[in-house]
Design a protein around this motif. Structure first.
Motif, PDB file in Angstrom:
ATOM      1  N   ASP A 225       0.838  -1.211   0.000  1.00 58.51           N
ATOM      2  CA  ASP A 225       0.000   0.000   0.000  1.00 58.51           C
ATOM      3  C   ASP A 225       0.873   1.262   0.000  1.00 58.51           C
ATOM      4  OD1 ASP A 225      -2.374  -1.443   0.017  1.00 58.51           O
ATOM      5  OD2 ASP A 225      -2.587  -1.366   2.203  1.00 58.51           O
ATOM      6  N   ILE A 226       1.923   1.252   0.807  1.00 64.00           N
ATOM      7  CA  ILE A 226       2.816   2.420   0.879  1.00 64.00           C
ATOM      8  C   ILE A 226       3.468   2.663  -0.478  1.00 64.00           C
ATOM      9  CG2 ILE A 226       4.981   3.287   1.881  1.00 64.00           C
ATOM     10  CD1 ILE A 226       4.081   1.807   4.525  1.00 64.00           C
ATOM     11  N   MET A 227       3.917   1.604  -1.128  1.00 64.42           N
ATOM     12  CA  MET A 227       4.584   1.755  -2.425  1.00 64.42           C
ATOM     13  C   MET A 227       3.607   2.207  -3.518  1.00 64.42           C
ATOM     14  SD  MET A 227       7.777   1.324  -2.013  1.00 64.42           S
ATOM     15  CE  MET A 227       7.458   2.299  -0.561  1.00 64.42           C
ATOM     16  N   LYS A 228       2.375   1.720  -3.478  1.00 63.28           N
ATOM     17  CA  LYS A 228       1.356   2.188  -4.434  1.00 63.28           C
ATOM     18  C   LYS A 228       1.086   3.671  -4.218  1.00 63.28           C
ATOM     19  CE  LYS A 228      -1.052  -2.222  -4.618  1.00 63.28           C
ATOM     20  NZ  LYS A 228      -2.232  -2.923  -4.100  1.00 63.28           N
ATOM     21  N   MET A 229       0.985   4.051  -2.947  1.00 62.66           N
ATOM     22  CA  MET A 229       0.749   5.455  -2.617  1.00 62.66           C
ATOM     23  C   MET A 229       1.892   6.318  -3.148  1.00 62.66           C
ATOM     24  SD  MET A 229       0.500   7.230   1.159  1.00 62.66           S
ATOM     25  CE  MET A 229       2.169   6.739   1.606  1.00 62.66           C
ATOM     26  N   TYR A 230       3.134   5.903  -2.880  1.00 66.26           N
ATOM     27  CA  TYR A 230       4.277   6.692  -3.333  1.00 66.26           C
ATOM     28  C   TYR A 230       4.379   6.733  -4.852  1.00 66.26           C
ATOM     29  CZ  TYR A 230       6.355   8.452   0.871  1.00 66.26           C
ATOM     30  OH  TYR A 230       6.588   9.188   2.006  1.00 66.26           O
ATOM     31  N   SER A 231       4.006   5.663  -5.496  1.00 68.48           N
ATOM     32  CA  SER A 231       4.012   5.666  -6.963  1.00 68.48           C
ATOM     33  C   SER A 231       3.042   6.716  -7.488  1.00 68.48           C
ATOM     34  CB  SER A 231       3.631   4.278  -7.471  1.00 68.48           C
ATOM     35  OG  SER A 231       3.579   4.269  -8.863  1.00 68.48           O
ATOM     36  N   ARG A 232       1.857   6.754  -6.908  1.00 71.50           N
ATOM     37  CA  ARG A 232       0.841   7.728  -7.316  1.00 71.50           C
ATOM     38  C   ARG A 232       1.290   9.150  -6.998  1.00 71.50           C
ATOM     39  NH1 ARG A 232      -4.503   6.118  -7.490  1.00 71.50           N
ATOM     40  NH2 ARG A 232      -3.591   4.374  -8.585  1.00 71.50           N
ATOM     41  N   ILE A 233       1.868   9.349  -5.813  1.00 73.88           N
ATOM     42  CA  ILE A 233       2.350  10.685  -5.420  1.00 73.88           C
ATOM     43  C   ILE A 233       3.456  11.136  -6.364  1.00 73.88           C
ATOM     44  CG2 ILE A 233       3.690  11.925  -3.651  1.00 73.88           C
ATOM     45  CD1 ILE A 233       2.063  10.376  -1.527  1.00 73.88           C
ATOM     46  N   ASN A 234       4.454  10.278  -6.592  1.00 80.29           N
ATOM     47  CA  ASN A 234       5.589  10.648  -7.448  1.00 80.29           C
ATOM     48  C   ASN A 234       5.166  10.925  -8.882  1.00 80.29           C
ATOM     49  OD1 ASN A 234       7.359  10.467  -5.279  1.00 80.29           O
ATOM     50  ND2 ASN A 234       7.857   8.334  -5.696  1.00 80.29           N
ATOM     51  N   ASP A 235       4.251  10.116  -9.406  1.00 84.68           N
ATOM     52  CA  ASP A 235       3.740  10.370 -10.763  1.00 84.68           C
ATOM     53  C   ASP A 235       3.027  11.716 -10.825  1.00 84.68           C
ATOM     54  OD1 ASP A 235       4.738   7.948 -11.646  1.00 84.68           O
ATOM     55  OD2 ASP A 235       2.791   6.913 -11.596  1.00 84.68           O
ATOM     56  N   SER A 236       2.252  12.017  -9.803  1.00 86.68           N
ATOM     57  CA  SER A 236       1.520  13.287  -9.768  1.00 86.68           C
ATOM     58  C   SER A 236       2.468  14.474  -9.665  1.00 86.68           C
ATOM     59  CB  SER A 236       0.536  13.296  -8.593  1.00 86.68           C
ATOM     60  OG  SER A 236      -0.451  12.295  -8.770  1.00 86.68           O
ATOM     61  N   ILE A 237       3.508  14.333  -8.863  1.00 94.04           N
ATOM     62  CA  ILE A 237       4.489  15.418  -8.725  1.00 94.04           C
ATOM     63  C   ILE A 237       5.173  15.686 -10.061  1.00 94.04           C
ATOM     64  CG2 ILE A 237       6.710  16.046  -7.673  1.00 94.04           C
ATOM     65  CD1 ILE A 237       5.692  14.662  -5.087  1.00 94.04           C
ATOM     66  N   ARG A 238       5.535  14.625 -10.779  1.00 89.95           N
ATOM     67  CA  ARG A 238       6.196  14.788 -12.086  1.00 89.95           C
ATOM     68  C   ARG A 238       5.326  15.562 -13.069  1.00 89.95           C
ATOM     69  NH1 ARG A 238       8.909   9.970 -10.788  1.00 89.95           N
ATOM     70  NH2 ARG A 238       7.290   8.498 -11.352  1.00 89.95           N
ATOM     71  N   LEU A 239       4.015  15.420 -12.946  1.00 94.46           N
ATOM     72  CA  LEU A 239       3.101  16.070 -13.883  1.00 94.46           C
ATOM     73  C   LEU A 239       2.708  17.487 -13.461  1.00 94.46           C
ATOM     74  CD1 LEU A 239       0.805  12.999 -14.651  1.00 94.46           C
ATOM     75  CD2 LEU A 239       2.573  13.980 -16.137  1.00 94.46           C
ATOM     76  N   LEU A 240       3.087  17.880 -12.262  1.00 94.75           N
ATOM     77  CA  LEU A 240       2.738  19.222 -11.778  1.00 94.75           C
ATOM     78  C   LEU A 240       3.566  20.288 -12.489  1.00 94.75           C
ATOM     79  CD1 LEU A 240       2.522  19.145  -7.867  1.00 94.75           C
ATOM     80  CD2 LEU A 240       0.657  19.517  -9.469  1.00 94.75           C
ATOM     81  N   PRO A 241       2.967  21.440 -12.739  1.00 94.77           N
ATOM     82  CA  PRO A 241       3.758  22.565 -13.254  1.00 94.77           C
ATOM     83  C   PRO A 241       4.774  23.011 -12.196  1.00 94.77           C
ATOM     84  CG  PRO A 241       1.382  23.029 -13.363  1.00 94.77           C
ATOM     85  CD  PRO A 241       1.544  21.751 -12.627  1.00 94.77           C
ATOM     86  N   GLU A 242       5.903  23.512 -12.651  1.00 93.47           N
ATOM     87  CA  GLU A 242       6.965  23.960 -11.736  1.00 93.47           C
ATOM     88  C   GLU A 242       6.452  24.989 -10.740  1.00 93.47           C
ATOM     89  OE1 GLU A 242      10.087  22.835 -11.182  1.00 93.47           O
ATOM     90  OE2 GLU A 242       9.557  21.261 -12.612  1.00 93.47           O
ATOM     91  N   SER A 243       5.561  25.853 -11.188  1.00 91.71           N
ATOM     92  CA  SER A 243       5.038  26.895 -10.289  1.00 91.71           C
ATOM     93  C   SER A 243       4.294  26.271  -9.104  1.00 91.71           C
ATOM     94  CB  SER A 243       4.118  27.850 -11.061  1.00 91.71           C
ATOM     95  OG  SER A 243       3.059  27.133 -11.668  1.00 91.71           O
ATOM     96  N   ASP A 244       3.572  25.169  -9.334  1.00 95.25           N
ATOM     97  CA  ASP A 244       2.874  24.479  -8.240  1.00 95.25           C
ATOM     98  C   ASP A 244       3.863  23.762  -7.320  1.00 95.25           C
ATOM     99  OD1 ASP A 244       0.422  25.357  -9.113  1.00 95.25           O
ATOM    100  OD2 ASP A 244      -0.174  23.446 -10.016  1.00 95.25           O
ATOM    101  N   LYS A 245       4.889  23.163  -7.916  1.00 96.31           N
ATOM    102  CA  LYS A 245       5.895  22.439  -7.126  1.00 96.31           C
ATOM    103  C   LYS A 245       6.594  23.375  -6.148  1.00 96.31           C
ATOM    104  CE  LYS A 245       7.066  19.038 -10.673  1.00 96.31           C
ATOM    105  NZ  LYS A 245       8.132  18.516 -11.546  1.00 96.31           N
ATOM    106  N   GLU A 246       6.861  24.599  -6.588  1.00 88.56           N
ATOM    107  CA  GLU A 246       7.561  25.566  -5.743  1.00 88.56           C
ATOM    108  C   GLU A 246       6.746  25.978  -4.530  1.00 88.56           C
ATOM    109  OE1 GLU A 246       8.666  28.759  -8.350  1.00 88.56           O
ATOM    110  OE2 GLU A 246       9.993  27.474  -9.535  1.00 88.56           O
ATOM    111  N   LEU A 247       5.428  25.895  -4.634  1.00 84.91           N
ATOM    112  CA  LEU A 247       4.557  26.284  -3.529  1.00 84.91           C
ATOM    113  C   LEU A 247       4.380  25.192  -2.479  1.00 84.91           C
ATOM    114  CD1 LEU A 247       1.748  28.078  -5.599  1.00 84.91           C
ATOM    115  CD2 LEU A 247       3.602  29.148  -4.294  1.00 84.91           C
ATOM    116  N   LEU A 248       4.772  23.972  -2.811  1.00 85.54           N
ATOM    117  CA  LEU A 248       4.561  22.832  -1.916  1.00 85.54           C
ATOM    118  C   LEU A 248       5.856  22.426  -1.217  1.00 85.54           C
ATOM    119  CD1 LEU A 248       2.404  20.635  -4.325  1.00 85.54           C
ATOM    120  CD2 LEU A 248       1.565  21.917  -2.347  1.00 85.54           C
ATOM    121  N   ASP A 249       5.725  21.939  -0.006  1.00 81.93           N
ATOM    122  CA  ASP A 249       6.867  21.396   0.735  1.00 81.93           C
ATOM    123  C   ASP A 249       7.006  19.914   0.369  1.00 81.93           C
ATOM    124  OD1 ASP A 249       8.847  20.667   2.505  1.00 81.93           O
ATOM    125  OD2 ASP A 249       7.584  20.842   4.296  1.00 81.93           O
TER     126      ASP A 249
END
Length: 181
Positions: A69-93
């Protein structure tokens, strides 16, 4: 877990197996088997660890499922982060969401994860990475994040927006606040 007692039938089966192994093994194996046979024949329960010295305690299915479950969650999180615009990434910790491995308190998780990555070639993103956490409480972090993840899974959310990722970050930050109280 090494048994404290073994039934007579099980002892006889182990003795027979050790006799067979002593016949087909080399000199070193033969000596080891002869010692095991004697321990089992005489019922020296205090020496059973010498009979079972190469067996590990079973890893419960719940540990495997939790890692999965943890690895599925991280896969989904990491894929989503890769698709985020740089401007959104800069606003998130995003650093707070990093996978930290598993700490000493979750030893079975660490060994199971290491086996999955190194021997089973699963979760390739983590091959060559440090899987042992040097922070305590990594499992607490993952479980808090899983609560958010399961909510998104129930809603059939395949990709996370910046706001969705912020909910994970908020969960992680509450752990820090809880430990300070």
């Amino acid at each position: 877990m090494i048994p404290e007692s073994i039934s007579l039938i099980d002892r006889q089966l182990l003795i027979n197996q050790s006799r067979i192994l002593s016949i087909i093994g080399d000199e070193k194996e033969r000596e080891l088997c002869e010692k095991r046979i004697e321990i089992l024949e005489k019922g020296y329960t205090g020496l059973y660890p010498k009979v079972f010295n190469n067996l590990y305690e079973e890893v419960p299915l719940s540990v495997y499922n939790e890692i999965s479950d943890i690895m599925k969650m991280y896969s989904r999180i990491n894929d989503s982060i890769r698709l985020l615009p740089e401007s959104d990434k800069e606003l998130l910790d995003l650093a707070s969401l990093e996978f930290e491995g598993f700490d000493q308190d979750s030893g079975m998780h660490y060994y199971m994860m290491s086996y999955l990555v190194d021997r089973m070639d699963e979760h390739g993103d983590y091959k060559g990475r440090e899987l042992k956490s040097h922070k305590s409480g990594s499992l607490i972090k993952y479980n808090r994040m899983l609560a958010v993840y399961f909510g998104y899974e129930k809603a059939k959310k395949q990709q996370y927006s910046a706001q969705d990722l912020q909910k994970f970050i908020d969960e992680v930050k509450t752990i820090v606040l809880d430990t300070q109280l």
